[in-house]
Enzyme design. Sequence first.
Site, short mmCIF file in Angstrom:
data_model
loop_
_atom_site.label_atom_id
_atom_site.label_comp_id
_atom_site.label_asym_id
_atom_site.label_seq_id
_atom_site.Cartn_x
_atom_site.Cartn_y
_atom_site.Cartn_z
N ASP A 116 13.75 28.65 -4.87
CA ASP A 116 12.35 28.86 -3.97
C ASP A 116 12.71 28.26 -2.61
OD1 ASP A 116 9.97 28.87 -2.87
OD2 ASP A 116 8.95 27.96 -4.66
N ALA A 148 1.14 26.52 4.76
CA ALA A 148 0.48 27.84 4.52
C ALA A 148 -0.53 27.73 3.44
CB ALA A 148 1.30 29.11 4.56
N GLY A 162 0.24 25.03 0.31
CA GLY A 162 1.58 24.40 0.78
C GLY A 162 1.50 23.50 2.04
N ASP A 185 4.10 23.53 -7.22
CA ASP A 185 4.66 24.85 -6.77
C ASP A 185 5.98 24.95 -7.83
OD1 ASP A 185 5.96 22.72 -5.32
OD2 ASP A 185 6.46 24.16 -3.95
#
EC number: 2.7.1.33
Length: 247
Positions: free
Chosen positions: A117, A12, A9, A96
């Site tokens: 999300d 992270a 991401g 994602d």
Amino acid sequence: MRTLALDIGNTAVKYGCFDGDVLLETAVVAGVDQVSEVLERLRPRHVIVSSVAEATAGWVAQWQQQVSGRVLEFGPATTPLPIRNAYATPHTLGADRLAAAVGAAWLWPTRSTLIIDAGTAIKCDWVEDGHTFRGGSIAPGLRLRFEALHTFTGRLPLVAMPTDPAAPLPLTGTDTQAAIRSGVLNGAVAEVNGFIEAYRAQHPGLQVVLAGGDAGFFQPRLKGRIFVIPELVLIGLHRILVHNVEN
């Protein structure tokens, strides 16, 4: 069959190790350069890599030397999926978002699902009847909102997230930092609750699932029945990998 799902991401690198469909282990590593250590320790047969940040082709070639099976680089516009992708511009779709949709469709194969999300961005995405990703919305995440107020104004301070995400949040701020905190956090909650209400009005029986790093903040503040699945993207990546290995 042991697999490893990698979600790279903006802030992270998360991984999930699966044995069959059982999630054995999930964690965050400091950077992509530490993935080789994870592969050496867990020894998965197949790996899937998803990135919304840096390019991964070079890393994939390196990791393939450590894996006996396949290292799949997930591309939303090119990788075969177990669901239909009805997004008009799949080449611009975040990996994602699509992985989370696949995860939701696998968990609720006959239900329409709204995925919240909450991470660097707050994404609200709709999966129709457990088989079709339709799209959704993207808005700045909580920390981006705090940073924007500080960066694009002359005197407003940079305010941090509360240390206790479940602590009461006053509606009326009695000083500037409290007013910023109320505006950013209460505003984001009202925004997400508004999306949930609008989707539920259009799709009665809609399932709502919450994921992302800020799920703990939103969970006690959202209306109605909400499932919290922090590993939803990893679950979806695993199902995409299994679909490609088996087909």
